[in-house]
Write an enzyme that holds these catalytic residues in place. Structure first.
Site, PDB file in Angstrom:
ATOM      1  N   LYS A 132       0.862  -1.184   0.000  1.00 42.49           N
ATOM      2  CA  LYS A 132       0.000   0.000   0.000  1.00 42.49           C
ATOM      3  C   LYS A 132       0.897   1.231   0.000  1.00 42.49           C
ATOM      4  CE  LYS A 132      -1.706   2.803   2.891  1.00 42.49           C
ATOM      5  NZ  LYS A 132      -1.493   4.018   2.100  1.00 42.49           N
ATOM      6  N   GLY A 139       3.628   3.824  13.500  1.00 41.13           N
ATOM      7  CA  GLY A 139       4.400   2.597  13.715  1.00 41.13           C
ATOM      8  C   GLY A 139       3.954   1.874  14.973  1.00 41.13           C
ATOM      9  N   GLU A 199      10.461   1.230  10.081  1.00 42.98           N
ATOM     10  CA  GLU A 199      11.488   2.257   9.855  1.00 42.98           C
ATOM     11  C   GLU A 199      10.785   3.580  10.111  1.00 42.98           C
ATOM     12  OE1 GLU A 199      13.382   4.924   8.837  1.00 42.98           O
ATOM     13  OE2 GLU A 199      13.619   4.390   6.727  1.00 42.98           O
ATOM     14  N   GLU A 249       9.953  15.472  15.461  1.00 50.70           N
ATOM     15  CA  GLU A 249      10.353  15.441  14.058  1.00 50.70           C
ATOM     16  C   GLU A 249       9.585  16.518  13.289  1.00 50.70           C
ATOM     17  OE1 GLU A 249       9.495  11.782  11.927  1.00 50.70           O
ATOM     18  OE2 GLU A 249      11.509  11.864  11.073  1.00 50.70           O
ATOM     19  N   CYS A 258      13.573  10.912   7.128  1.00 49.65           N
ATOM     20  CA  CYS A 258      13.634  10.548   8.542  1.00 49.65           C
ATOM     21  C   CYS A 258      15.067  10.614   9.066  1.00 49.65           C
ATOM     22  CB  CYS A 258      13.001   9.180   8.765  1.00 49.65           C
ATOM     23  SG  CYS A 258      13.288   8.057   7.419  1.00 49.65           S
TER      24      CYS A 258
HETATM   25  P1  ADP Z   1       3.220  10.758   7.294  1.00 47.73           P
HETATM   26  O1  ADP Z   1       2.740  11.407   8.563  1.00 47.73           O
HETATM   27  O2  ADP Z   1       4.600  11.099   6.933  1.00 47.73           O
HETATM   28  O3  ADP Z   1       2.244  10.806   6.152  1.00 47.73           O
HETATM   29  P2  ADP Z   1       2.348   8.207   8.114  1.00 47.73           P
HETATM   30  O4  ADP Z   1       3.048   7.376   9.112  1.00 47.73           O
HETATM   31  O5  ADP Z   1       1.056   8.836   8.493  1.00 47.73           O
HETATM   32  O6  ADP Z   1       3.393   9.262   7.657  1.00 47.73           O
HETATM   33  O7  ADP Z   1       2.083   7.399   6.768  1.00 47.73           O
HETATM   34  C1  ADP Z   1       2.989   6.488   6.194  1.00 47.73           C
HETATM   35  C2  ADP Z   1       2.203   5.388   5.538  1.00 47.73           C
HETATM   36  O8  ADP Z   1       1.410   4.736   6.526  1.00 47.73           O
HETATM   37  C3  ADP Z   1       1.208   5.842   4.461  1.00 47.73           C
HETATM   38  O9  ADP Z   1       1.165   4.856   3.441  1.00 47.73           O
HETATM   39  C4  ADP Z   1      -0.099   5.892   5.225  1.00 47.73           C
HETATM   40  O10 ADP Z   1      -1.235   5.745   4.395  1.00 47.73           O
HETATM   41  C5  ADP Z   1       0.048   4.706   6.141  1.00 47.73           C
HETATM   42  N1  ADP Z   1      -0.777   4.748   7.349  1.00 47.73           N
HETATM   43  C6  ADP Z   1      -1.182   5.840   8.049  1.00 47.73           C
HETATM   44  N2  ADP Z   1      -1.952   5.463   9.091  1.00 47.73           N
HETATM   45  C7  ADP Z   1      -2.044   4.112   9.070  1.00 47.73           C
HETATM   46  C8  ADP Z   1      -2.686   3.116   9.883  1.00 47.73           C
HETATM   47  N3  ADP Z   1      -3.396   3.461  10.939  1.00 47.73           N
HETATM   48  N4  ADP Z   1      -2.526   1.830   9.547  1.00 47.73           N
HETATM   49  C9  ADP Z   1      -1.794   1.458   8.498  1.00 47.73           C
HETATM   50  N5  ADP Z   1      -1.179   2.333   7.678  1.00 47.73           N
HETATM   51  C10 ADP Z   1      -1.285   3.641   7.954  1.00 47.73           C
END
Ligand code: ADP
Length: 500
Positions: free
Chosen positions: A193, A251, A268, A402, A302
């Site tokens: 995804k 994460g 990561e 961050e 990061c």
């Molecule tokens: P950023 O804040 O830099 O956008 P995120 O950690 O929110 O970073 O997003 C990184 C990836 O994780 C994206 O592909 C996002 O769609 C996905 N993501 C965000 N929230 C969730 C969640 N609750 N479960 C799984 N994937 C998620």
């Protein structure tokens, strides 16, 4: 932005983005079950590029079912390691033939200069070639057990099964590739995804997987949003592993969700990397390194060297020269050959960065240069100028959280013990930079800093063969290198045979 220096959009990329995009499931491009679509935007202008089918739980279910089937039966399950290696190599060649197109797609959707996105795209074939090599080199061991009787005991390294990859937007094609190359090399299948802000280059990779001849279901790419498609993938009971790159907050959520069926997890996550400039450093090189450490990708990395520790005797001069150095950066469209600093990914991200600048100043930091870029030609994009905050204390919000923008937090230090202690006072432990000409100092610092990657007199270097990942709350597990295939994409089986 000058018309003469603008590079026109590559014709293949233009054709690719001219049509609405679909999900890639079981070897076919399909619409979402819900029929929903979302828009993807050009961050340099705020304009819509195209629409993308919006994957959700039902689509993830279909993708996981396809990946499971491909893992358990069919040509992928019975494929010999050397055949898998050949497929990965063929895919690498196809990516190499399309680097310009992939770079243009990423610049359009992510905004960064073509030089950056070309470097990202160029890393993909190398990564696949590196892991193609591993396909035939992952072995078990024979173990000299001391049990009674004549026992033959050996280990096998077997793939995990269906691996989920969730990628971020800040290095679109290259991080997507990291979620694919290592797991595929050892026989896993993958559901990826990509980030909702930058799904296009991953969907172009899907076309190249078809062209390379990967069997249906081995790779599935399902764009969608985190709380819907992402969460469905992480919660899915038939997914064996999740590899995630993104924020520490998400994460942690992923780890909790993965507990449902005890998925293996590699993360990561964020960083707040120290960059230590010693007075004995090669001054000009250290200036360039300090700027590159934080301004590369407009600070949306990061690993960015956000906390700049400069030895007190050179601090004033260094910070003032750094300000002049950063003023040479040219903001603009990633398609302008003269641009050296692209926009941030979104309005949300820009507002987040500007908010941190306010918080920093409220807490006592001094903004010496930078802030919002509002010149008329950039007004529609999400631009923030290279920013230097001085008088920063390591306990301030801007030094602990961050920011993910082109913001340097400068702090003086007196001696090595002190700087090590302060540099390590963070929840994160991803990267670190050290500039010095004293070899002993370089290694002492490199050993003392608690982070997964340390760069000495350089920054941001990466290679498929060298592990990458975080200490503390910057992550779990490693990507790249032997550690990735052996520790995070295979599992060990111990086989006992009674020979009596
Ligand atoms: P950023 O804040 O830099 O956008 P995120 O950690 O929110 O970073 O997003 C990184 C990836 O994780 C994206 O592909 C996002 O769609 C996905 N993501 C965000 N929230 C969730 C969640 N609750 N479960 C799984 N994937 C998620």
């Amino acid at each position: 932005m000058s018309v003469e220096t603008m590079i026109p959009l590559n014709s293949k990329a233009a054709k690719f983005v001219s049509t609405p995009k679909q999900l890639f499931i079981n070897g076919k491009f399909v619409d979402a079950v819900s029929g929903k679509r979302f828009e993807t935007l050009n961050p340099a202008t705020g304009e819509v590029i195209t629409t993308i089918a919006e994957g959700d739980k039902e689509d993830i279910d279909r993708a996981v079912a396809a990946a499971r089937k491909a893992f358990e039966e069919g040509p992928w399950a019975s494929m010999k390691p050397n055949e898998r290696a050949r497929l990965l190599l063929k895919f690498a060649d196809l990516v190499e033939e399309n680097i310009e197109e992939l770079a243009h797609i990423d610049t359009l959707e992510f905004g960064q200069p073509l030089a950056t996105t070309t470097a990202f795209a160029s890393s993909v074939p190398e990564l696949f070639r590196y892991y193609a090599g591993w396909a035939t080199k992952v072995t078990g061991e024979t173990i000299p057990v001391s049990t009674p009787g004549t026992i033959f005991n050996y280990t096998r390294r077997e793939p995990l099964g269906v691996c989920a990859g969730i990628s971020p937007w800040n290095a679109p094609v290259s991080v997507a590739a990291m979620k694919l190359a290592a797991p595929l090399s050892v026989g896993n299948t993958v559901v990826l995804k990509p980030a909702e802000q930058t799904p296009l280059s991953s969907l172009r990779l899907a076309e190249l997987f078809v062209e390379a001849g990967f069997p249906d279901g081995v790779v599935n790419i399902v764009p969608g949003f985190g709380p819907t498609a992402g969460a469905a993938l992480v919660n899915h009971p038939d997914v064996d592993k999740v590899a995630f790159t993104g924020s520490t907050v998400v994460g942690k959520e992923i780890m909790r969700s993965a507990a449902g069926n005890l998925k293996k997890v590699t993360l990561e996550l964020g960083g707040k990397s120290p960059h230590i400039i010693c007075a004995d450093a090669d001054y000009e090189k250290a200036l360039a390194n300090a700027a590159f450490g934080i301004l590369f990708n407009s600070g949306q990395v990061c690993f960015a060297g956000t906390r700049l520790f400069v030895e007190k005797k050179i601090y004033d001069n260094f910070v003032s020269d750094l300000i002049n150095y950063t003023k040479k950066y040219k903001l603009g469209s990633g398609f302008d050959a003269t641009t050296t600093l692209g926009p941030l990914i979104s309005e949300k991200q820009k507002n987040r960065v500007l908010n941190y600048l306010d918080i920093g100043q409220q807490e006592g930091a001094e903004m010496l240069v930078g802030g919002n870029a509002v010149s008329s030609d950039l007004a529609n994009g999400y631009f923030v100028k290279p920013t230097v905050l001085a008088n920063v204390q390591n306990t301030m919000t801007v030094a602990q959280e961050e920011i993910f923008g082109p913001v340097i937090c400068a702090m003086p230090f007196d001696d090595l013990d002190e700087v090590v202690k302060t540099a390590n006072e963070t929840y994160y432990g991803l990267g670190a930079g050290i500039c010095t000409t004293d070899l002993r100092k370089a290694h002492k610092l490199a050993h003392a800093i608690k982070s997964g990657n340390v760069w000495v007199n350089t920054y941001h270097l990466m290679d498929p063969a060298s592990p990458m990942g975080g200490y503390k709350q910057s992550g779990i597990g490693r990507e790249n290198g032997a550690a990735s295939v052996l520790d995070t994409y295979t599992q060990i089986k111990s086989v006992w045979v009674d020979l009596d």
